[in-house]
Write a protein that holds these residues in place. Structure first.
Motif, short mmCIF file in Angstrom:
data_model
loop_
_atom_site.label_atom_id
_atom_site.label_comp_id
_atom_site.label_asym_id
_atom_site.label_seq_id
_atom_site.Cartn_x
_atom_site.Cartn_y
_atom_site.Cartn_z
N GLN A 1 2.30 -0.74 -13.30
CA GLN A 1 3.93 -1.54 -13.16
C GLN A 1 5.15 -0.49 -12.37
N ASP A 2 5.95 -0.94 -11.61
CA ASP A 2 7.10 -0.57 -10.79
C ASP A 2 7.96 0.20 -11.14
N LEU A 3 7.74 2.04 -11.91
CA LEU A 3 8.54 2.56 -12.69
C LEU A 3 9.65 2.24 -12.00
N LYS A 4 10.83 1.77 -10.55
CA LYS A 4 11.56 1.83 -10.96
C LYS A 4 11.82 0.16 -10.51
N GLU A 5 11.71 -0.33 -9.76
CA GLU A 5 11.60 -2.29 -9.80
C GLU A 5 11.39 -2.43 -10.98
N TYR A 6 10.59 -2.29 -11.56
CA TYR A 6 9.96 -3.13 -13.05
C TYR A 6 10.77 -2.35 -14.31
N PHE A 7 11.25 -1.27 -14.08
CA PHE A 7 11.26 -0.56 -15.52
C PHE A 7 13.18 -0.32 -15.53
N ARG A 8 13.22 1.00 -14.06
CA ARG A 8 14.68 1.22 -14.63
C ARG A 8 15.77 0.34 -14.58
N SER B 1 -1.72 5.94 -18.03
CA SER B 1 -1.20 6.91 -17.56
C SER B 1 -0.04 7.00 -18.27
N GLU B 2 0.64 5.67 -19.59
CA GLU B 2 1.74 5.73 -19.85
C GLU B 2 2.29 6.59 -21.04
N ILE B 3 1.04 7.72 -21.28
CA ILE B 3 1.29 8.46 -22.37
C ILE B 3 2.49 9.48 -21.51
N ASN B 4 1.99 10.10 -19.91
CA ASN B 4 2.20 10.83 -18.98
C ASN B 4 3.55 11.18 -19.06
N TRP B 5 4.50 9.25 -18.91
CA TRP B 5 6.08 8.84 -18.81
C TRP B 5 6.14 9.08 -20.03
N GLY B 6 5.94 8.99 -20.78
CA GLY B 6 6.51 8.81 -22.25
C GLY B 6 6.58 6.96 -22.52
N ILE B 7 5.96 6.47 -22.65
CA ILE B 7 5.58 5.20 -22.97
C ILE B 7 4.16 4.64 -23.89
N ILE B 8 4.33 4.05 -24.26
CA ILE B 8 3.40 3.32 -25.33
C ILE B 8 2.82 2.09 -23.71
N GLY C 1 -9.38 1.36 -6.01
CA GLY C 1 -8.89 2.94 -5.62
C GLY C 1 -7.93 2.67 -7.23
N TRP C 2 -7.31 3.46 -7.40
CA TRP C 2 -6.07 3.53 -8.62
C TRP C 2 -5.91 2.36 -8.79
N CYS C 3 -6.04 3.09 -10.32
CA CYS C 3 -5.88 1.47 -11.13
C CYS C 3 -5.24 2.16 -12.51
N PHE C 4 -3.47 1.95 -12.85
CA PHE C 4 -2.98 2.71 -13.65
C PHE C 4 -2.11 1.22 -14.43
N GLY C 5 -1.96 2.01 -15.59
CA GLY C 5 -1.30 1.47 -16.88
C GLY C 5 -1.08 -0.17 -16.83
N GLY C 6 -0.29 -1.22 -15.90
CA GLY C 6 -0.20 -2.80 -16.19
C GLY C 6 -1.27 -2.93 -15.78
N ALA C 7 -1.72 -2.45 -14.54
CA ALA C 7 -2.63 -2.62 -14.03
C ALA C 7 -4.30 -3.18 -14.84
N PRO D 1 0.91 -1.78 0.05
CA PRO D 1 -0.18 -0.45 0.31
C PRO D 1 0.92 1.46 0.06
N GLU D 2 1.70 1.73 0.83
CA GLU D 2 3.16 2.04 0.59
C GLU D 2 3.53 3.14 -0.48
N LYS D 3 3.89 1.98 -1.87
CA LYS D 3 3.78 2.36 -3.18
C LYS D 3 2.81 2.10 -3.90
N ARG D 4 1.49 1.94 -3.39
CA ARG D 4 -0.04 1.82 -3.91
C ARG D 4 0.32 0.60 -4.79
N ASN D 5 0.40 -0.19 -4.23
CA ASN D 5 0.27 -1.71 -5.12
C ASN D 5 1.05 -2.05 -6.40
N ALA D 6 2.22 -0.53 -6.76
CA ALA D 6 2.65 -0.87 -7.85
C ALA D 6 3.47 -2.39 -7.85
N ILE D 7 3.63 -2.65 -9.39
CA ILE D 7 3.86 -4.37 -9.89
C ILE D 7 5.12 -4.28 -9.80
N1 ACO Z 1 5.86 2.49 -9.42
C1 ACO Z 1 6.58 3.00 -8.58
N2 ACO Z 1 6.76 3.48 -7.71
C2 ACO Z 1 5.44 4.27 -7.23
C3 ACO Z 1 4.49 3.49 -8.38
C4 ACO Z 1 4.70 3.23 -9.45
N3 ACO Z 1 4.10 3.07 -10.87
N4 ACO Z 1 3.14 4.06 -8.19
C5 ACO Z 1 3.31 4.97 -6.22
N5 ACO Z 1 4.82 4.92 -6.73
C6 ACO Z 1 4.91 4.77 -5.47
C7 ACO Z 1 5.67 6.49 -5.04
O1 ACO Z 1 6.89 6.56 -6.11
C8 ACO Z 1 5.94 6.91 -3.76
O2 ACO Z 1 7.11 6.03 -3.22
P1 ACO Z 1 7.52 6.63 -1.50
O3 ACO Z 1 7.16 7.19 -1.20
O4 ACO Z 1 8.47 5.94 -1.58
O5 ACO Z 1 7.85 8.04 -2.69
C9 ACO Z 1 4.55 6.41 -3.37
O6 ACO Z 1 4.22 4.86 -3.92
C10 ACO Z 1 3.18 6.90 -3.17
O7 ACO Z 1 2.71 7.22 -4.35
P2 ACO Z 1 2.85 9.66 -4.54
O8 ACO Z 1 2.76 9.46 -5.65
O9 ACO Z 1 2.82 9.85 -3.18
O10 ACO Z 1 0.89 8.67 -3.74
P3 ACO Z 1 -0.20 9.65 -4.63
O11 ACO Z 1 -1.33 8.69 -3.84
O12 ACO Z 1 -0.22 10.97 -3.77
O13 ACO Z 1 -0.65 9.56 -5.78
C11 ACO Z 1 -0.80 7.73 -7.89
C12 ACO Z 1 -1.08 7.61 -6.18
C13 ACO Z 1 -1.74 8.61 -8.13
C14 ACO Z 1 -1.25 6.40 -8.28
C15 ACO Z 1 0.32 8.24 -8.41
O14 ACO Z 1 1.33 6.98 -7.03
C16 ACO Z 1 0.92 8.64 -9.17
O15 ACO Z 1 0.95 8.77 -10.38
N6 ACO Z 1 1.64 6.40 -9.38
C17 ACO Z 1 2.12 6.66 -10.60
C18 ACO Z 1 1.18 5.51 -11.70
C19 ACO Z 1 1.82 5.32 -12.76
O16 ACO Z 1 2.00 6.18 -14.54
N7 ACO Z 1 1.78 3.82 -13.27
C20 ACO Z 1 2.59 3.23 -14.12
C21 ACO Z 1 1.43 3.25 -15.58
S1 ACO Z 1 2.61 2.69 -17.21
C22 ACO Z 1 2.35 0.99 -16.24
O17 ACO Z 1 2.56 0.21 -15.77
C23 ACO Z 1 2.70 0.50 -17.38
#
Ligand code: ACO
Length: 276
Positions: free
Chosen positions: A70-77, A142-149, A115-121, A27-33
């Motif tokens: 997907q976790d931008l750091k652990e799954y991508f970077r 949200s992929e387009i927001n950080w420059g990937i398809i 709750g939040w459901c983005f990209g890979g979710a 939950p502290e990483k919003r369940n990023a994969i």
């Molecule tokens: N990858 C890595 N870390 C993440 C991700 C992610 N996808 N999402 C959230 N986190 C981490 C943050 O870096 C932060 O870590 P920290 O506390 O160590 O700084 C923590 O989770 C909490 O994130 P916040 O942004 O502070 O949480 P908030 O509740 O304000 O916002 C939201 C939640 C909107 C989900 C925001 O975290 C966000 O935009 N996340 C990225 C969503 C995204 O674009 N996902 C990738 C899609 S592309 C793909 O999956 C292929």
């Protein structure tokens, strides 16, 4: 000795009244994969496949998120900078749980989007048979927001369930939408206020548990296969699949159903399931 548990650090499982509640638990990483979720989810699916107490799987997320993708750091970077073979293995393991196995999972699967459901979710969401969302949930490609398809299999799965105008709109704008809109878009079956989410999901799972599980499995498998077939091939395949299902069904459901309707007149198949 290797003292790691197959899951429990990033994913939790609780089985209650036939429902396996599978919770992505960062939950502290919003369940990023991250790779932890990837490998634990594969182990969870292995275990749920053979656990007779788990009749329906519900996938959800701890805290405020279903999953932030997907976790931008652990799954991508980190994997991008590492050996290509390791990255390939990780991606293969991710595809395995997120859609290859989930789509054909032998038991019914429900995504409960809290709750939040983005990209890979979206891959997980669409690969589940059914989905229930909270009205308050926030979805986005949200992929387009950080420059990937939307890769992995996101674009393909979105193209399966959304109309072209909607799919391209959200792929290209990255705009978010809520649970009610997700229902209109065909991404989820049901959207309810968050306070009712769990109860509504249980009700749906209970409906599924009344059905013959062997036939449920065949029905969803057939659905996915016939989509890509010609009408003629689909007709042949469905006949063969139907015969195989009747032959192999341990409870011989078709015979029971016919007997209860035609001979005993104890139920009406148009309106309910036969008594199991
Ligand atoms: N990858 C890595 N870390 C993440 C991700 C992610 N996808 N999402 C959230 N986190 C981490 C943050 O870096 C932060 O870590 P920290 O506390 O160590 O700084 C923590 O989770 C909490 O994130 P916040 O942004 O502070 O949480 P908030 O509740 O304000 O916002 C939201 C939640 C909107 C989900 C925001 O975290 C966000 O935009 N996340 C990225 C969503 C995204 O674009 N996902 C990738 C899609 S592309 C793909 O999956 C292929």
């Amino acid at each position: 000795p290797d003292t790691r548990k197959p899951w429990g650090e990033f994913v939790t499982v609780a089985i209650e009244d036939g429902i396996a509640w599978i919770t992505l638990n960062r939950p502290e990483k919003r369940n990023a994969i991250n790779p932890g979720i990837v490998y634990e989810m594969n182990a969870v699916l292995d275990a749920m496949e053979e656990n007779d107490e788990a009749k329906v799987l519900v996938i959800t997320g701890a805290g405020e998120a279903f999953s932030a993708g997907q976790d931008l750091k652990e799954y991508f970077r980190i994997p991008d900078a590492g050996p290509p073979l390791e990255r390939e293995r990780l991606y293969r393991a991710n595809a395995a749980w997120q859609w290859r196995r989930m789509m054909y999972f032998p038991k019914p699967t429900i995504a409960m989007v809290n709750g939040w459901c983005f990209g890979g979710a979206f891959q997980v969401l669409i690969a589940c048979d059914l989905a229930v969302a909270a009205d308050e949930a926030v979805f986005g490609l949200s992929e387009i927001n950080w420059g990937i398809i939307p890769a992995g299999i996101v674009t393909k799965s979105v193209a399966e369930v959304m109309r072209q105008r909607d799919a391209l709109y959200y792929i290209m704008t990255g705009e978010t939408f809520d649970g009610k809109r997700a229902k209109e878009l065909g991404l989820v079956n049901i959207s309810v206020p968050r306070a009712e989410l769990r109860e509504r999901t249980i009700k749906l799972a209970q409906t599924l548990m009344e059905k013959n599980p062997f036939v449920l499995r065949a029905a969803k498998t057939a659905y996915h296969h016939v989509k890509a077939m010609s009408w003629e091939s689909a007709f042949e395949y469905l006949m063969a699949k139907s015969d195989a299902t009747k032959y192999r069904d341990p409870e011989k459901g078709d015979q029971v159903g016919m007997k209860q309707f035609l001979d005993e007149k104890s139920y009406r198949p148009g309106l309910e399931s036969y008594k199991r």
